[in-house]
Design a protein around this motif. Structure first.
Motif, mmCIF file in Angstrom:
data_model
loop_
_atom_site.group_PDB
_atom_site.id
_atom_site.type_symbol
_atom_site.label_atom_id
_atom_site.label_comp_id
_atom_site.label_asym_id
_atom_site.label_seq_id
_atom_site.Cartn_x
_atom_site.Cartn_y
_atom_site.Cartn_z
ATOM 1 N N ILE A 30 0.834 -1.197 0.000
ATOM 2 C CA ILE A 30 0.000 0.000 0.000
ATOM 3 C C ILE A 30 0.875 1.255 0.000
ATOM 4 O O ILE A 30 2.036 1.224 0.412
ATOM 5 C CB ILE A 30 -0.948 0.058 1.222
ATOM 6 C CG1 ILE A 30 -0.142 0.064 2.527
ATOM 7 C CG2 ILE A 30 -1.949 -1.083 1.186
ATOM 8 C CD1 ILE A 30 -1.001 0.275 3.762
ATOM 9 N N ARG A 31 0.306 2.360 -0.428
ATOM 10 C CA ARG A 31 0.949 3.668 -0.252
ATOM 11 C C ARG A 31 0.628 4.162 1.151
ATOM 12 O O ARG A 31 -0.514 4.039 1.604
ATOM 13 C CB ARG A 31 0.435 4.661 -1.284
ATOM 14 C CG ARG A 31 0.946 4.386 -2.691
ATOM 15 C CD ARG A 31 0.921 5.647 -3.520
ATOM 16 N NE ARG A 31 1.504 5.414 -4.829
ATOM 17 C CZ ARG A 31 2.142 6.343 -5.528
ATOM 18 N NH1 ARG A 31 2.286 7.560 -5.032
ATOM 19 N NH2 ARG A 31 2.635 6.076 -6.711
ATOM 20 N N HIS A 32 1.642 4.740 1.813
ATOM 21 C CA HIS A 32 1.368 5.202 3.181
ATOM 22 C C HIS A 32 1.099 6.701 3.272
ATOM 23 O O HIS A 32 0.663 7.185 4.315
ATOM 24 C CB HIS A 32 2.498 4.805 4.132
ATOM 25 C CG HIS A 32 3.872 5.279 3.750
ATOM 26 N ND1 HIS A 32 4.202 6.601 3.618
ATOM 27 C CD2 HIS A 32 5.028 4.583 3.509
ATOM 28 C CE1 HIS A 32 5.479 6.722 3.303
ATOM 29 N NE2 HIS A 32 6.011 5.520 3.220
ATOM 30 N N TYR A 33 1.362 7.468 2.211
ATOM 31 C CA TYR A 33 1.082 8.906 2.175
ATOM 32 C C TYR A 33 1.646 9.610 3.421
ATOM 33 O O TYR A 33 1.018 10.497 3.987
ATOM 34 C CB TYR A 33 -0.416 9.157 2.053
ATOM 35 C CG TYR A 33 -1.008 8.579 0.787
ATOM 36 C CD1 TYR A 33 -0.790 9.183 -0.445
ATOM 37 C CD2 TYR A 33 -1.767 7.404 0.823
ATOM 38 C CE1 TYR A 33 -1.327 8.638 -1.619
ATOM 39 C CE2 TYR A 33 -2.296 6.859 -0.343
ATOM 40 C CZ TYR A 33 -2.075 7.482 -1.552
ATOM 41 O OH TYR A 33 -2.591 6.930 -2.715
ATOM 42 N N SER A 34 2.819 9.168 3.860
ATOM 43 C CA SER A 34 3.555 9.720 5.012
ATOM 44 C C SER A 34 2.887 9.428 6.352
ATOM 45 O O SER A 34 3.405 9.843 7.398
ATOM 46 C CB SER A 34 3.775 11.239 4.864
ATOM 47 O OG SER A 34 4.553 11.506 3.708
ATOM 48 N N SER A 42 -2.495 -0.966 9.699
ATOM 49 C CA SER A 42 -3.445 -1.559 8.768
ATOM 50 C C SER A 42 -2.919 -2.873 8.197
ATOM 51 O O SER A 42 -3.646 -3.879 8.135
ATOM 52 C CB SER A 42 -3.738 -0.576 7.630
ATOM 53 O OG SER A 42 -4.522 -1.172 6.626
ATOM 54 N N LEU A 43 -1.660 -2.891 7.787
ATOM 55 C CA LEU A 43 -1.061 -4.111 7.259
ATOM 56 C C LEU A 43 -1.027 -5.209 8.320
ATOM 57 O O LEU A 43 -1.334 -6.373 8.052
ATOM 58 C CB LEU A 43 0.356 -3.822 6.759
ATOM 59 C CG LEU A 43 0.494 -2.946 5.524
ATOM 60 C CD1 LEU A 43 1.960 -2.622 5.266
ATOM 61 C CD2 LEU A 43 -0.115 -3.634 4.305
ATOM 62 N N TRP A 44 -0.640 -4.813 9.523
ATOM 63 C CA TRP A 44 -0.497 -5.790 10.602
ATOM 64 C C TRP A 44 -1.851 -6.368 11.013
ATOM 65 O O TRP A 44 -1.993 -7.580 11.209
ATOM 66 C CB TRP A 44 0.189 -5.142 11.797
ATOM 67 C CG TRP A 44 0.651 -6.123 12.823
ATOM 68 C CD1 TRP A 44 0.028 -6.466 13.980
ATOM 69 C CD2 TRP A 44 1.826 -6.923 12.755
ATOM 70 N NE1 TRP A 44 0.744 -7.418 14.649
ATOM 71 C CE2 TRP A 44 1.853 -7.718 13.920
ATOM 72 C CE3 TRP A 44 2.866 -7.037 11.830
ATOM 73 C CZ2 TRP A 44 2.885 -8.617 14.172
ATOM 74 C CZ3 TRP A 44 3.888 -7.939 12.094
ATOM 75 C CH2 TRP A 44 3.892 -8.716 13.249
ATOM 76 N N GLU A 45 -2.849 -5.506 11.149
ATOM 77 C CA GLU A 45 -4.176 -5.974 11.567
ATOM 78 C C GLU A 45 -4.785 -6.908 10.521
ATOM 79 O O GLU A 45 -5.450 -7.889 10.865
ATOM 80 C CB GLU A 45 -5.094 -4.775 11.813
ATOM 81 C CG GLU A 45 -4.731 -4.007 13.076
ATOM 82 C CD GLU A 45 -5.476 -2.685 13.198
ATOM 83 O OE1 GLU A 45 -6.207 -2.325 12.233
ATOM 84 O OE2 GLU A 45 -5.329 -2.016 14.243
#
Length: 226
Positions: A30-34, A42-45
């Motif tokens: 995903i893009r994290h947009y800083s 979000s990735l971890w969950e």
């Protein structure tokens, strides 16, 4: 279940991969947009919902991952080292690897002794440059790729930085040059920048691995590499 989890936080994107006995069981990008904290959460969950009872080992990499790994107490592996190890393991026949990231570019020579090179502070020819050039053509990177697939002519465009590139592109737009040709010319400029800025005269021979987000998701950019 024991998972081996890799978490990479780059300048513009975050990625996670989980493996079990050398098989990929989950991956996301995903893009994290800083907003790195929320992106990682979000990735971890998402991974924990899929494998709530799994035990795991975790390692981090990426240009934005070092401080995060220190805060979280997670081992960190420098991204060029990680890339070198991965290529040697998964594609041992590789002679040279070229990787384009969000704001950095790398070239790794595997023959005649390993030599690793990375760009300096300038983001010319990287994902950030592609974003900027796509916006100039009123599209996004995927749209830039689609335009480039229908090119007819290649124009000389600087890719050392977005400012120089814009001074080349704007007159072309004003003169009515096809956006398709400009898009392909932008990709060619990135190839020229990668070879001249990283190879610095050292030949790129043999089998070449092309890595990183721009080269993964933009096939017309891959095609510009000789």
């Amino acid at each position: 279940m024991l998972l081996q989890i890799g978490l990479d936080i780059g300048s513009t994107t975050a990625k996670i991969i989980a493996m079990q006995r050398s098989e990929i069981v989950h991956e996301h990008y995903i893009r994290h947009y800083s907003d790195i904290q929320n992106a990682v959460l979000s990735l971890w969950e998402q991974l924990m919902r899929l494998h709530p009872d799994a035990e795991a080992t975790v390692c981090m990499s990426g240009s934005s991952g070092l401080s995060f790994s220190e805060l979280a107490g997670i081992p960190f592996l420098q991204e060029v080292v990680a890339c070198t190890k991965a290529v040697k393991l998964l594609a041992p026949e590789t002679d040279t690897a070229i990787e384009l990231g969000g704001e950095d570019a790398k070239i790794i020579y595997f023959r005649g002794g390993i030599e690793q090179r990375m760009n300096n502070a300038c983001a010319g020819g990287t994902g950030a440059f592609i974003d900027q050039m796509a916006a100039l053509l009123e599209t996004d990177p995927a749209g830039l790729n689609e335009l480039a697939s229908r090119y007819e002519t290649i124009y000389p465009i600087a890719s050392r930085c977005g400012v120089f590139a814009k001074t080349d592109i704007q007159p072309l737009l004003n003169e009515g040059a096809r956006r398709e040709d400009i898009a392909a010319s932008i990709f060619q400029a990135i190839v020229n920048q990668t070879i001249s800025g990283l190879a610095c005269g050292r030949p790129i021979r043999g089998k070449v691995a092309l890595l990183g987000g721009p080269l993964t998701f933009l096939p017309m950019l891959r095609e510009r590499f000789p």
